[in-house]
Design a protein around this motif. Structure first.
Motif: not given
Length: 384
Positions: A13, A24-25, A29, A34-38, A374, A376
């Motif tokens: 991160q 991205h934060g 989710q 899942r986070p946006y950047w995976d 949203t 990823s």
């Protein structure tokens, strides 16, 4: 084309935030938290697959330019729900060939069959920082011996040199209404590429653009004249603003980026026009403006929709709908072509064009049928 697992980098991160992906934060989710950047997964392509995607991208770009000429020559503006007062300015913008900078084709591709065009983001495409910078640094950290389809940064710098007079200043505008900060980040990154091309640059919110009635010119908060404007603000919104007539009048002297004629490419009526012009083309899907006709399964897309909002997928067994406020201007009805399924995840390939050349790839992934805001972003590389 393979989907592979990968270990996330320690402190990933902080790493991507240091590289510029600060928003991205702020993205909620997605599926399964899942986070946006995976970077726990990535897609690996062979060189022949990448070469095929490059070819398809440039073919589609050429077809889209032909479509602009077709619409203007045959005066098909009504299909795009474009107001009468804009017809002649669009025609003049195309006649002048006001310079264009970039765009992103969203493709359905599984590595085996023909890539299919889902839509074209031709006016205000985002996910540029992820595609150009963040996934490149990921590759360098995790797979330094591999390659990646990614010449975005270099080609953007070259394109600015091609479309700008030496030393000509450019303002870069975003809207504060986009609260996550994605638009501001993309505008700032685009400004950085222009600065590396040696051009004077300034960043501002489009809400801060003023009009000097005495000098009859747009100005920034410091009163500096805005000669050239890169606007991460779509034309279909801009032409409804109180200053729209003034903005359109200025295009004959200093056309903004993207140019006015791109209203014909950022509108999903384009999908039906392309099918009219190139029926049966292997990289297109049947699409119509007057209803689904004989399509057994179809996607109803708002002409001016964004990020999957207000889309409806109709199949014999079910109908899937994404909430949204778009659609007042009408819909295009495109054949439903399922995204490939890789272990329950479905990728959309965002294939970039800079100027008239293909330039790189960004991938958004979802577990559903519709790619939304949203979904990823996952990196890719070329492994053979």
């Amino acid at each position: 084309m393979r989907r592979l697992l990968s270990d996330r980098r320690p402190d990933w991160q902080k790493t991507i935030e240091a590289q510029g992906l600060g928003f991205h934060g702020n993205v909620p989710q997605g599926e399964d938290g899942r986070p946006y950047w995976d970077e726990s997964v990535y897609y690996a392509f062979t060189m022949p697959e990448i070469l095929e995607l490059e070819r398809v991208t440039e073919d589609l770009h050429g077809m889209c330019l032909e479509a602009v000429d077709h619409v203007i020559t045959r005066e098909r503006y009504a299909d795009f729900r474009i107001a009468d007062w804009l017809h002649e300015p669009i025609r003049q913008s195309w006649k002048r060939r006001d310079p264009h900078l970039f765009g992103r084709f969203d493709l359905c591709y599984d590595g085996a069959g023909h890539a299919k065009l889902l839509e074209y983001n031709a006016d205000t495409p985002t996910s540029l920082v992820e595609s150009s910078v963040i996934q490149w640094h990921w590759k360098e950290d995790v797979h330094p011996a591999c390659d990646q389809w990614n010449s975005l940064h270099e080609k953007l710098i070259d394109r600015w040199l091609h479309i700008s007079a030496p030393g000509a200043g450019i303002h870069f505008a975003f809207t504060r209404d986009e609260e996550a900060g994605e638009d501001a980040l993309n505008a700032a990154y685009m400004m950085e590429t222009a600065a590396q091309a040696g051009l004077p640059t300034r960043l501002l919110a489009i809400e801060d653009i003023g009009w000097d009635s005495g000098q009859r010119r747009f100005v920034d908060l410091q009163g500096q004249k805005i000669r050239r404007l890169f606007k991460l603000y779509p034309w279909e919104w801009l032409v409804t603003e109180s200053f729209a007539a003034l903005a359109i009048e200025r295009q004959a002297r200093t056309p903004w980026v993207e140019p006015l004629w791109k209203m014909l490419l950022s509108n999903k009526a384009l999908l039906a026009v392309l099918w009219d012009m190139y029926p049966g083309h292997p990289n297109l899907l049947p699409a119509h403006l007057d209803g689904p006709r004989d399509l057994a399964a179809y996607v109803a897309k708002p002409l001016l929709g964004r990020e999957g909002a207000s889309i409806r997928i109709v199949q014999a067994s079910e109908t899937t709908t994404m909430p949204g406020d778009y659609g007042a201007e009408g819909y295009v009805y495109q054949e439903f072509w399922p995204l490939p399924d890789f272990e329950g995840r479905r990728p959309v390939l965002g294939s970039w064009v800079i100027g008239d050349e293909s330039a790189g790839l960004g991938i958004r992934e979802t577990s559903g049928l519709i790619t939304g805001n949203t979904s990823s972003f996952v990196p890719h590389l070329i492994d053979s």
